[in-house]
Design a protein around this motif. Structure first.
Motif, mmCIF file in Angstrom:
data_model
loop_
_atom_site.group_PDB
_atom_site.id
_atom_site.type_symbol
_atom_site.label_atom_id
_atom_site.label_comp_id
_atom_site.label_asym_id
_atom_site.label_seq_id
_atom_site.Cartn_x
_atom_site.Cartn_y
_atom_site.Cartn_z
ATOM 1 N N UNK A 104 14.697 2.351 -0.743
ATOM 2 C CA UNK A 104 14.215 1.011 -0.476
ATOM 3 C C UNK A 104 13.529 0.251 1.227
ATOM 4 N N UNK A 105 11.926 -0.463 1.077
ATOM 5 C CA UNK A 105 11.077 -0.249 1.809
ATOM 6 C C UNK A 105 11.245 -1.899 2.608
ATOM 7 N N UNK A 106 11.062 -2.082 3.525
ATOM 8 C CA UNK A 106 11.418 -3.823 3.186
ATOM 9 C C UNK A 106 9.430 -2.902 5.073
ATOM 10 N N UNK A 107 8.417 -3.761 3.753
ATOM 11 C CA UNK A 107 7.218 -3.310 4.251
ATOM 12 C C UNK A 107 6.902 -3.915 5.683
ATOM 13 N N UNK A 108 7.259 -5.189 6.161
ATOM 14 C CA UNK A 108 7.002 -5.852 7.754
ATOM 15 C C UNK A 108 5.529 -5.537 8.181
ATOM 16 N N UNK A 109 5.978 -5.303 9.291
ATOM 17 C CA UNK A 109 4.422 -5.591 9.777
ATOM 18 C C UNK A 109 3.409 -4.750 9.505
ATOM 19 N N UNK A 110 3.717 -3.571 8.832
ATOM 20 C CA UNK A 110 2.548 -2.861 8.296
ATOM 21 C C UNK A 110 1.629 -3.550 7.709
ATOM 22 N N UNK A 111 2.265 -4.961 6.604
ATOM 23 C CA UNK A 111 1.004 -5.183 6.640
ATOM 24 C C UNK A 111 0.178 -6.753 6.706
ATOM 25 N N UNK A 112 0.526 -6.690 8.359
ATOM 26 C CA UNK A 112 -0.044 -6.649 9.905
ATOM 27 C C UNK A 112 -0.825 -6.202 10.008
ATOM 28 N N UNK A 113 -1.852 -5.529 9.595
ATOM 29 C CA UNK A 113 -2.704 -4.877 10.169
ATOM 30 C C UNK A 113 -4.444 -6.443 10.284
ATOM 31 N N UNK A 114 -5.605 -5.740 11.134
ATOM 32 C CA UNK A 114 -6.719 -6.051 11.995
ATOM 33 C C UNK A 114 -7.569 -5.530 11.672
ATOM 34 N N UNK A 115 -8.640 -6.495 11.674
ATOM 35 C CA UNK A 115 -10.322 -5.818 11.096
ATOM 36 C C UNK A 115 -10.855 -5.467 12.220
ATOM 37 N N UNK A 116 -10.813 -5.871 13.281
ATOM 38 C CA UNK A 116 -10.776 -6.360 14.852
ATOM 39 C C UNK A 116 -10.286 -4.484 15.461
ATOM 40 N N UNK A 117 -9.202 -4.439 15.037
ATOM 41 C CA UNK A 117 -7.768 -2.949 15.110
ATOM 42 C C UNK A 117 -9.235 -1.758 14.984
ATOM 43 N N UNK A 118 -9.625 -2.053 13.454
ATOM 44 C CA UNK A 118 -10.083 -0.339 13.190
ATOM 45 C C UNK A 118 -11.674 -0.536 13.856
ATOM 46 N N UNK A 119 -12.244 -1.956 13.422
ATOM 47 C CA UNK A 119 -13.106 -1.533 14.029
ATOM 48 C C UNK A 119 -13.427 -0.969 16.222
ATOM 49 N N UNK A 120 -12.244 -1.492 16.094
ATOM 50 C CA UNK A 120 -11.717 -0.521 17.462
ATOM 51 C C UNK A 120 -11.975 0.621 17.345
ATOM 52 N N UNK A 121 -10.295 1.247 16.774
ATOM 53 C CA UNK A 121 -10.325 2.462 16.798
ATOM 54 C C UNK A 121 -11.327 3.193 16.052
#
Length: 293
Positions: A104-121
């Motif tokens: 059983x999984x609680x998704x938590x912060x995994x569903x809190x990504x950001x577009x700026x984070x992706x662009x930076x990476x």
């Protein structure tokens, strides 16, 4: 090259149980432990231990510093892992004496990504790098689109399985990875034979029956058998396989060699308890393969 991974980071809670519980049943666990997990983290660890440079993109809660530190211990670059006010994801994993599990999984912060984070990476990415994705975070489609625009190859693990999530990301995927059950579910949900799926390559894992790589343009298939071992815990075996296969591709191996390396890694992994902490390093895998002849 570099492997980027938009992936989940979990705190895994392991419970050894005499059998997997039936609906409405309460069981007493015989042992308990915790460890680093999440499909994303597992795949990053596997790819790093296989010898590739890995950059993890993810999110944890304010309670997640130890999990990020553990990920770094394995050699994973965590500069693009952000902290959020949502608790770190966690998984409750019941394991029976045969090594089978129920999770059983609680998704938590995994569903809190950001577009700026992706662009930076991806701003530092090079053409030919690899992006790993799984279905335990948000922004999968956006990440795949940005990655393809930068010339990255995209590998998507269709797990946990959701046909609509696969449908959405598939136009941006180079290699679609599924287990045999997920492949059958996807073909039925899309009313499309696997041979007609609009991706360049398919990788179907079959547990103890090995794996198949299919070139969708030619129909050519490469089968790799699994190694015979006595499993202690099958949790994370697929993630270990995918991470090692991605690293092998990153290092220039052909599909047959990549899958053989990945099969050896996952064979070793299932003989140990745990998820990320059970993944073998490259020296162990090479020694195992050498012993096979």
């Amino acid at each position: 090259m570099t492997i980027y991974n938009l992936g989940s980071i979990n705190i895994d809670h392991f419970y050894s149980v005499p059998r997997l519980p039936a609906p409405g049943e309460t069981l007493a666990a015989t042992a308990y432990s915790t460890g680093l997990g999440g499909k994303g983290a597992n795949q990053s660890v596997a790819a790093a231990l296989a010898g590739s440079d890995v950059i993890h993109i993810g999110a944890v809660g304010r309670d997640g510093a130890p999990t990020v530190a553990r990920l770094r211990d394995f050699g994973v670059d965590c500069a693009h892992v952000i902290a959020t006010d949502t608790p770190t994801a966690h998984a409750i994993i019941n394991i029976d004496p045969k090594g089978e599990n129920a999770i059983v999984i609680f998704p938590g912060a995994n569903r809190n990504q950001s577009l700026s984070q992706l662009e930076s990476a991806f701003s530092a990415a090079s053409r030919g790098d690899i992006l790993l994705l799984q279905n335990e975070t948000d922004l999968q489609v956006e990440a795949a689109q940005i990655a393809r625009a930068h010339g990255l190859r995209v590998i998507y693990s269709a797990a946990p399985f959701d046909a609509e999530a696969v449908r959405a990301v598939m136009p941006h995927v180079d290699l679609l990875v599924m287990n045999a059950l997920e492949a059958d579910q996807l073909a039925r949900a899309l009313k499309t034979p696997l041979a007609d799926l609009p991706v360049s390559h398919l990788l179907i894992t079959r547990g103890s029956r090995g794996a198949t790589w299919r070139d969708q343009s030619t129909g050519a298939e490469t089968d790799t058998p699994a190694f015979a071992v006595t499993p202690e815990d099958t949790t994370g075996a697929g993630d270990c396989f995918i991470g090692y296969a991605a690293a092998a591709m990153d290092q220039g191996l052909e599909p047959d060699a990549a899958m053989r390396l990945a099969a050896a890694a996952s064979a070793l992994q299932v003989t140990r308890r745990g998820t990320a902490d059970a993944i073998p390093d490259r020296a162990e895998v090479d020694a195992f393969l050498a012993a096979q002849g």
